[in-house]
Design a protein around this motif. Structure first.
Motif, PDB file in Angstrom:
ATOM      1  N   ALA A 367       0.783  -1.559  -0.047  1.00 16.78           N
ATOM      2  CA  ALA A 367       0.565   0.115   0.245  1.00 16.78           C
ATOM      3  C   ALA A 367       1.050   1.429  -0.112  1.00 16.78           C
ATOM      4  O   ALA A 367       0.565   1.974  -0.684  1.00 16.78           O
ATOM      5  N   ASP A 368       2.120   1.318   1.019  1.00 20.82           N
ATOM      6  CA  ASP A 368       2.999   2.282   0.522  1.00 20.82           C
ATOM      7  C   ASP A 368       3.300   2.434  -0.084  1.00 20.82           C
ATOM      8  O   ASP A 368       3.361   3.825  -1.347  1.00 20.82           O
ATOM      9  N   LEU A 369       3.837   1.850  -1.618  1.00 15.14           N
ATOM     10  CA  LEU A 369       4.137   1.855  -2.538  1.00 15.14           C
ATOM     11  C   LEU A 369       2.732   2.411  -3.637  1.00 15.14           C
ATOM     12  O   LEU A 369       3.914   3.124  -4.207  1.00 15.14           O
ATOM     13  N   ILE A 370       2.146   2.054  -3.533  1.00 14.50           N
ATOM     14  CA  ILE A 370       1.255   2.354  -4.345  1.00 14.50           C
ATOM     15  C   ILE A 370       0.961   3.861  -3.913  1.00 14.50           C
ATOM     16  O   ILE A 370       0.583   4.546  -5.275  1.00 14.50           O
ATOM     17  N   GLU A 371       0.751   4.312  -2.939  1.00 12.89           N
ATOM     18  CA  GLU A 371       0.670   5.965  -2.411  1.00 12.89           C
ATOM     19  C   GLU A 371       1.709   6.454  -2.813  1.00 12.89           C
ATOM     20  O   GLU A 371       1.952   7.672  -3.179  1.00 12.89           O
ATOM     21  N   MET A 372       3.270   6.253  -2.980  1.00 14.38           N
ATOM     22  CA  MET A 372       4.140   6.501  -3.363  1.00 14.38           C
ATOM     23  C   MET A 372       3.942   6.826  -5.058  1.00 14.38           C
ATOM     24  O   MET A 372       4.340   7.780  -5.036  1.00 14.38           O
ATOM     25  N   VAL A 373       3.633   6.421  -5.713  1.00  9.56           N
ATOM     26  CA  VAL A 373       3.533   6.029  -7.249  1.00  9.56           C
ATOM     27  C   VAL A 373       2.249   7.026  -7.423  1.00  9.56           C
ATOM     28  O   VAL A 373       2.420   8.040  -7.564  1.00  9.56           O
ATOM     29  N   CYS A 374       1.025   7.227  -6.991  1.00 15.80           N
ATOM     30  CA  CYS A 374       0.381   7.658  -6.875  1.00 15.80           C
ATOM     31  C   CYS A 374       0.831   8.779  -6.514  1.00 15.80           C
ATOM     32  O   CYS A 374      -0.077  10.063  -6.792  1.00 15.80           O
ATOM     33  N   GLU A 375       1.269   9.603  -5.621  1.00 15.83           N
ATOM     34  CA  GLU A 375       2.345  11.009  -5.644  1.00 15.83           C
ATOM     35  C   GLU A 375       3.246  10.795  -6.596  1.00 15.83           C
ATOM     36  O   GLU A 375       3.616  11.879  -5.793  1.00 15.83           O
ATOM     37  N   ASP A 376       3.837  10.758  -7.033  1.00  9.59           N
ATOM     38  CA  ASP A 376       4.509  10.818  -8.176  1.00  9.59           C
ATOM     39  C   ASP A 376       5.857  10.712  -7.746  1.00  9.59           C
ATOM     40  O   ASP A 376       6.732  11.265  -8.202  1.00  9.59           O
ATOM     41  N   LYS A 377       6.164   9.779  -6.210  1.00  2.00           N
ATOM     42  CA  LYS A 377       7.316  10.044  -5.627  1.00  2.00           C
ATOM     43  C   LYS A 377       8.324   9.355  -6.191  1.00  2.00           C
ATOM     44  O   LYS A 377       9.711   9.472  -6.388  1.00  2.00           O
ATOM     45  N   ILE A 378       7.753   8.361  -6.700  1.00  6.28           N
ATOM     46  CA  ILE A 378       8.497   7.302  -7.685  1.00  6.28           C
ATOM     47  C   ILE A 378       7.761   7.014  -9.115  1.00  6.28           C
ATOM     48  O   ILE A 378       6.523   7.161  -8.975  1.00  6.28           O
ATOM     49  N   SER A 379       8.396   6.750 -10.345  1.00  5.79           N
ATOM     50  CA  SER A 379       7.983   6.212 -11.645  1.00  5.79           C
ATOM     51  C   SER A 379       6.841   4.788 -11.334  1.00  5.79           C
ATOM     52  O   SER A 379       7.895   4.250 -10.039  1.00  5.79           O
ATOM     53  N   SER A 380       6.422   4.803 -11.908  1.00  4.86           N
ATOM     54  CA  SER A 380       6.090   3.263 -12.489  1.00  4.86           C
ATOM     55  C   SER A 380       7.234   2.194 -13.097  1.00  4.86           C
ATOM     56  O   SER A 380       6.630   1.006 -12.001  1.00  4.86           O
ATOM     57  N   ARG A 381       8.227   3.136 -13.638  1.00  5.25           N
ATOM     58  CA  ARG A 381       9.135   1.937 -13.773  1.00  5.25           C
ATOM     59  C   ARG A 381      10.017   1.461 -12.012  1.00  5.25           C
ATOM     60  O   ARG A 381       9.929   0.419 -11.940  1.00  5.25           O
ATOM     61  N   GLY A 382      10.139   2.798 -11.745  1.00  5.68           N
ATOM     62  CA  GLY A 382      10.866   2.378 -10.419  1.00  5.68           C
ATOM     63  C   GLY A 382       9.653   1.070  -9.681  1.00  5.68           C
ATOM     64  O   GLY A 382      10.336   0.731  -8.321  1.00  5.68           O
ATOM     65  N   ALA A 383       8.321   1.666  -9.763  1.00  6.76           N
ATOM     66  CA  ALA A 383       8.059   0.392  -8.337  1.00  6.76           C
ATOM     67  C   ALA A 383       8.242  -0.529  -9.257  1.00  6.76           C
ATOM     68  O   ALA A 383       8.035  -1.130  -8.192  1.00  6.76           O
ATOM     69  N   LYS A 384       8.234  -0.819 -10.046  1.00  6.04           N
ATOM     70  CA  LYS A 384       8.203  -2.079 -10.928  1.00  6.04           C
ATOM     71  C   LYS A 384       9.410  -2.946  -9.753  1.00  6.04           C
ATOM     72  O   LYS A 384       9.510  -3.927  -9.471  1.00  6.04           O
ATOM     73  N   ALA A 456      13.850  11.621 -12.787  1.00  7.24           N
ATOM     74  CA  ALA A 456      12.844  12.913 -13.017  1.00  7.24           C
ATOM     75  C   ALA A 456      11.640  11.967 -12.832  1.00  7.24           C
ATOM     76  O   ALA A 456      10.905  11.308 -13.192  1.00  7.24           O
ATOM     77  N   ASN A 457      10.779  13.090 -12.875  1.00  8.58           N
ATOM     78  CA  ASN A 457       9.160  13.629 -12.362  1.00  8.58           C
ATOM     79  C   ASN A 457       9.032  13.381 -14.248  1.00  8.58           C
ATOM     80  O   ASN A 457       9.006  15.277 -14.599  1.00  8.58           O
ATOM     81  N   PRO A 458       8.466  12.989 -15.336  1.00 11.01           N
ATOM     82  CA  PRO A 458       8.338  13.475 -16.106  1.00 11.01           C
ATOM     83  C   PRO A 458       7.759  14.612 -16.732  1.00 11.01           C
ATOM     84  O   PRO A 458       7.926  16.149 -17.822  1.00 11.01           O
ATOM     85  N   GLY A 459       6.124  14.885 -15.910  1.00 10.48           N
ATOM     86  CA  GLY A 459       5.666  15.911 -16.162  1.00 10.48           C
ATOM     87  C   GLY A 459       6.295  16.760 -15.186  1.00 10.48           C
ATOM     88  O   GLY A 459       6.519  18.267 -16.101  1.00 10.48           O
TER      89      GLY A 459
END
Ligand code: ADP
Ligand code: MG
Length: 470
Positions: A367-384, A456-459
């Motif tokens: 759940a923490d990991l999902i929060e981190m992707v949703c808040e753009d703290k990590i990229s989805s590649r990083g999440a994987k 980097a955050n792509p946005g």
């Protein structure tokens, strides 16, 4: 199929999970390997012994009945089913005939005829000219469920059996492993090109859902061939040969009359309505969330039907997912969680079948990991990448992200340096963008992702580039 309509009815046995056996206090341990360990004069069928009803087994079957929406018998009794075979030396099996514990009900749109309770028999093995009998299994409480002849394909039959297995596991009344013989499926099969049913054949020894499907498909073809060639189907019991992938005739089926059923004189009749803990309302209240209810709840979350099916099919995955839902709450976060669960996590566990599911990965960490992707703290590649580490070794996602340098650079100022570098290295591309080529911007963002190794955050990167060249 063809001009013939297939008709199938299932008879399914399941060993119930109880501490002791059906009519004695010998241990009910389906995993015991040493033969004749959990035995006593009662389950060894010695003459003159007296059986006593296991209340937990009765409760289990009643629970199944309530979950199926069936009718729990008010009056019920046990009967003797008489036959001669070394696996039951007393010459009869204690079963139920006229007054089953449960009548009616439905599962997967298949009507249930009845569910009754009986005792399992001993296990016999034949080696050369020697026959051995192991009584560990003798007297284990056995539930038998019979469906109406309302199933019309091999796939529908195996889907029903799977759903029953899931229900029994959900209710905690049986482990229902086919390969261990804890659940045994018999299929009755006939075909007809008129309104009347054709002659049925019963197929036994189906040790997997796949063999249920294949044996039924095989029989349906065989029946059609026999009828097309002008022959007649013989009513009989057939076995399934797993090696040859075909059925073979075993014996002409006995009718009920041959069993000489009569009420078991050594057991009391039961008036279930007089047993408070077996009252229908009490049983209903004790039911956990049923698979059908769980499916509905997941569908209401906006999940895709195939994801719902996958998740509900595994009690462990659904339990994990529910803990994750509890933490995330927000539907868009839950949707992300589902994606990782049905692709990355399911894929990982399918590849690593030796790994105990969710031993290392906890719902909290996920759940923490999902929060981190949703808040753009990590990229989805990083999440994987982080997820992979959590699956392999466990740990906290923040710490893994820190160690692997996967936190995205959030600060536009910090990106400026990178952006200036990209611009000076790609002057031509910048020109193209200024002349209206949109794709060039994407290329520049890509260069920035490369330079920052995905951190980097792509946005934000895009914003920073536009700031410099716009
Ligand atoms: P039997 O007396 O031979 O045991 P039952 O009437 O008790 O037969 O039915 C046993 C099972 O066979 C049930 O699951 C029932 O739905 C199924 N069945 C009955 N008739 C047919 C048929 N003609 N074709 C396929 N299945 C059938
Ligand atoms: Mg029958």
């Amino acid at each position: 199929m063809s001009k013939y309509k297939a008709t199938i009815g299932l008879e399914i046995h399941a060993e119930l999970k109880t501490n002791t056996k059906m009519f004695c206090d010998s241990k009910n341990d389906p995993n015991e390997r040493e033969p004749n360990t959990h035995v006593c004069p009662i389950c060894m069928s010695h003459p003159g012994t007296l059986p006593v009803i296991n209340k937990k087994a009765v409760e289990h079957v009643c629970k199944v009945g309530v979950a199926l929406g069936g009718k729990i018998a008010d009056f019920t009794e046990f009967d003797r089913k008489n036959y001669f075979y070394p696996d039951i030396p007393k010459g009869y099996q204690i079963s139920q005939y006229k007054f089953p514990l449960v009548s009616g009900g439905t599962l997967n749109n298949v009507e249930i005829t009845r569910v009754h309770l009986e005792e399992d028999t001993a296990r016999s093995t034949h080696k050369g000219d020697e026959s051995l009998v192991d009584f560990n299994r003798a007297g284990i409480p056995l539930m038998e469920l019979v469906t109406e002849p309302v199933i019309h394909s091999a796939e529908q039959a195996s889907a029903f059996a799977r759903e029953l297995q899931l229900l029994l596991r959900t209710l905690g009344v049986s482990d229902a492993n086919l390969e261990k013989g804890e659940m045994r499926i018999e299929a009755n099969i006939s075909i007809s090109d008129t309104e009347e049913f054709g002659t049925k054949v019963e197929v036994k020894n189906l040790n997997s859902f796949r063999s249920v499907e294949r044996a039924i498909a095989y029989e349906l073809k065989r029946h059609e061939k026999v009828l097309e060639e002008g022959g007649e189907i013989v009513q009989q019991t057939r076995g399934w040969d797993e090696g040859k992938q075909e059925t073979f005739g075993q014996r002409i089926k006995e009718g009920a009359a041959e069993y000489r059923y009569f009420p078991e004189p050594d057991l009391p009749k039961l008036q279930l309505s007089e047993i408070p803990e077996l009252a229908e309302e009490v049983l209903k209240k004790s039911l956990p969330e049923l698979p059908s209810e769980k499916r509905k709840r997941y569908e209401d979350l906006g999940m895709k039907p195939e994801d719902v099916t996958d998740l509900v099919a595994s009690l462990e995955r659904a339990r994990f997912f529910d803990a994750v839902i509890e933490k995330l709450q927000a539907p868009e976060k839950i949707k992300r969680a589902v994606n990782y669960l049905t692709s990355d996590i399911a894929g990982y566990y399918n590849e690593h079948s030796d790994k105990v599911e969710f031993e290392t990965l906890t719902p909290d960490a996920f759940a923490d990991l999902i929060e981190m992707v949703c808040e753009d703290k990590i990229s989805s590649r990083g999440a994987k990448d982080i997820l992979r580490v959590l699956l392999e070794d466990g740990g906290e996602p923040e710490q893994v992200a820190e160690e692997k340098g996967l936190f995205q650079v959030q600060d536009a100022g910090a990106l400026k340096e990178v952006v200036l570098e990209i611009i000076s290295e790609n002057e031509g591309v910048v020109e193209e963008y200024k002349n209206g080529k949109e794709a060039s911007l994407q290329f520049l963002v890509g260069q920035g992702m490369k330079k920052t190794k995905g951190a980097a955050n792509p946005g934000l990167l895009k914003e920073a580039i536009l700031n410099e060249i716009g």
